[in-house]
Write a protein that holds these residues in place. Structure first.
Motif, mmCIF file in Angstrom:
data_model
loop_
_atom_site.group_PDB
_atom_site.id
_atom_site.type_symbol
_atom_site.label_atom_id
_atom_site.label_comp_id
_atom_site.label_asym_id
_atom_site.label_seq_id
_atom_site.Cartn_x
_atom_site.Cartn_y
_atom_site.Cartn_z
ATOM 1 N N HIS A 313 0.849 -1.182 0.000
ATOM 2 C CA HIS A 313 0.000 0.000 0.000
ATOM 3 C C HIS A 313 0.889 1.238 0.000
ATOM 4 C CE1 HIS A 313 -2.506 -3.120 1.999
ATOM 5 N NE2 HIS A 313 -3.455 -2.581 1.257
ATOM 6 N N ARG A 314 0.356 2.315 -0.550
ATOM 7 C CA ARG A 314 1.078 3.580 -0.463
ATOM 8 C C ARG A 314 0.946 4.090 0.969
ATOM 9 N NH1 ARG A 314 -1.114 8.590 -3.684
ATOM 10 N NH2 ARG A 314 0.082 10.175 -2.575
ATOM 11 N N LEU A 315 2.075 4.500 1.558
ATOM 12 C CA LEU A 315 2.075 5.028 2.923
ATOM 13 C C LEU A 315 2.328 6.523 2.876
ATOM 14 C CD1 LEU A 315 4.324 2.312 4.641
ATOM 15 C CD2 LEU A 315 1.822 2.377 4.514
ATOM 16 N N VAL A 316 1.606 7.267 3.683
ATOM 17 C CA VAL A 316 1.823 8.717 3.792
ATOM 18 C C VAL A 316 2.186 9.010 5.242
ATOM 19 C CG1 VAL A 316 0.741 10.994 3.619
ATOM 20 C CG2 VAL A 316 0.195 9.225 1.929
ATOM 21 N N PHE A 317 3.242 9.802 5.424
ATOM 22 C CA PHE A 317 3.683 10.185 6.771
ATOM 23 C C PHE A 317 3.466 11.683 6.911
ATOM 24 C CE2 PHE A 317 6.173 6.584 5.261
ATOM 25 C CZ PHE A 317 5.983 5.660 6.281
ATOM 26 N N PRO A 318 2.302 12.107 7.421
ATOM 27 C CA PRO A 318 1.994 13.542 7.435
ATOM 28 C C PRO A 318 3.044 14.316 8.237
ATOM 29 C CG PRO A 318 0.170 12.236 8.344
ATOM 30 C CD PRO A 318 1.254 11.289 8.031
ATOM 31 N N GLY A 319 3.449 15.446 7.683
ATOM 32 C CA GLY A 319 4.426 16.292 8.368
ATOM 33 C C GLY A 319 5.861 15.877 8.139
ATOM 34 N N HIS A 320 6.083 14.817 7.360
ATOM 35 C CA HIS A 320 7.451 14.308 7.172
ATOM 36 C C HIS A 320 7.855 14.252 5.704
ATOM 37 C CE1 HIS A 320 8.562 13.137 11.238
ATOM 38 N NE2 HIS A 320 7.361 12.628 11.407
ATOM 39 N N SER A 321 7.235 15.083 4.846
ATOM 40 C CA SER A 321 7.586 14.952 3.427
ATOM 41 C C SER A 321 9.005 15.444 3.162
ATOM 42 C CB SER A 321 6.569 15.688 2.551
ATOM 43 O OG SER A 321 6.416 17.009 2.995
#
Ligand SMILES: *Cc1c(COP(=O)(O)O)cnc(C)c1O
Length: 397
Positions: A313-321
């Motif tokens: 799955h695509r993972l998103v780490f908010p605030g850590h781009s």
């Protein structure tokens, strides 16, 4: 059918104070409408096992969908939501006498089958019912083949539907399932050829069908391969093959022929996401001497990501781009070593701290249904619906 992170989903994920599965009902409704636009006239029977969530089922029922149920409990859930019994079929070829009788008592009159033993049981416990016979497919090209356990040969289909007719049942149709997350259009072409041959053989025995059930298997678009690249199933080509195939099968039949489809994953996967959180990012020397980063999440194989060893799955780490990223193996929180993405390492932010939120995208299919009661003390995730003001106004207008 965009696979970019939808703003409704993103705001619901951002607003979630704790781990949960979020469903974007507007997105699911749109996906249903898109499917009917691609395959006009097809009656959708949503495969309940992909997402047995009341709000999701109601959203689809409101648009006219019926349901593919696999047990009396699924039938009862659909009925409780107000779905008429004639829009529910018993699509599981695996049934006990008691489950057939219960489905019949609940008003279901259409049953999948693939053996003369099952036909005899349906005739005894659901007299007069309509049956359709599932043909076996190879499952090639699919992430989950669903091949050996279900379906019979063309010869057996003739035997099974002849036995049904002789037992006072209505031999109403044929079905196939090309395997879940089918990645090739050729599988659909082969399925159409199989159906065509079986229809001709049945006609030779005086059995004329009233419908063909094309099953599930249509892919989601948001999954990644083991290198982190998005899978690109040829969906447009699949629809073209299906439209042509339906025309061909209609031409072969001597009576009007209806088409049913049982999508599960395709309708819900890309419109659901999981809000989880980071347990810890660690670095350890493995027995082979390699230093490996491991990212442990609060959710894994037993609470929402049952399919994680087969797909990414695509993972998103908010605030850590921004900031440095490291390659890590991503895994769930339990003491089971299968509770991990079986694929290669993923790039994750080095600065991740315990408790940071993580969003798992395209997790709307087979998430809630495969959750265990609390393996290792990690309980199932609650679920919620994404909404925003503009959509509510749209719905009211
Ligand atoms: C699981 C299942 C489906 C749905 O499959 P998807 O790959 O999720 O579309 C449809 N029909 C039957 C009989 C099933 O068992």
């Amino acid at each position: 059918m965009s696979t970019d992170l939808d703003t409704r989903l993103a705001s619901a994920l951002a607003a979630a104070p704790a781990d949960c599965v979020v469903f974007d009902l507007t997105g699911i409704a749109g996906q249903y409408d898109d499917l009917l636009r691609e395959l006009p006239g097809v009656a959708v029977r949503f495969a309940m096992k992909a997402c047995p969530v009341d709000e999701v089922l109601t959203c689809l029922a409101d648009r006219g969908a019926g349901f593919d149920a696999a047990s009396p409990a699924e039938i009862a859930q659909a009925l409780r939501l107000g779905v008429p019994a004639d829009l529910i079929h018993y699509g599981n070829t695996v049934k006990s006498d008691a489950s057939i009788a219960e489905a019949h008592r609940l008003g279901v009159r259409t049953f999948a089958t693939d053996s003369v033993q099952d036909v005899a049981a349906i005739a005894a416990h659901a007299p007069g019912a309509r049956v359709y016979c599932r043909l076996a497919t190879s499952g090639d090209g699919a992430l989950w083949g669903l091949s050996r356990k279900f379906g019979c040969s063309q010869d057996d289909a003739v035997r099974v539907l002849t036995a049904a007719r002789d037992a006072g049942l209505t031999p109403a149709g044929l079905s196939v399932h090309v395997g879940s997350q089918q990645m090739t259009y050729e599988a659909w072409q082969q399925a159409v050829d199989l159906l065509a041959d079986a229809m001709v053989a049945l006609r030779g025995r005086g059995i004329v069908l009233d419908h063909v059930n094309l099953g599930g298997g249509l892919p989601a678009l948001g999954y990644l391969d083991r290198h982190g690249t998005r899978l690109e199933p040829p969906l447009d080509k699949m629809f073209a093959v299906l439209r042509e195939g339906m025309e061909h099968l209609r031409d072969l039949n001597t009576a009007p022929l209806d088409f049913v489809m049982e999508p599960g994953r395709h309708l819900v996967a890309d419109h659901g996401a999981i809000r989880a959180h980071v347990y810890r990012l660690t670095e350890r020397r493995q027995p082979d001497g390699e230093r490996v980063h491991w990212l442990y999440l609060s959710c894994g194989k037993f609470n929402g990501l049952y399919e994680m060893d087969e797909l990414c799955h695509r993972l998103v780490f908010p605030g850590h781009s921004e900031g440095e990223h490291v390659a890590a193996v991503v895994a769930g929180p339990t003491c089971d070593s299968d509770d991990a993405y079986g694929a290669a390492h993923r790039l994750v932010p080095r600065a991740l701290a315990s408790g940071d939120p993580v969003w798992v995208l395209s997790a709307g299919a087979y998430a809630t249904s495969y959750m265990t009661q609390g393996f290792n003390g990690f309980g199932p995730l609650p679920h919620t619906s994404a909404q925003d003001g503009s959509d509510r106004r749209e719905a009211a207008a």
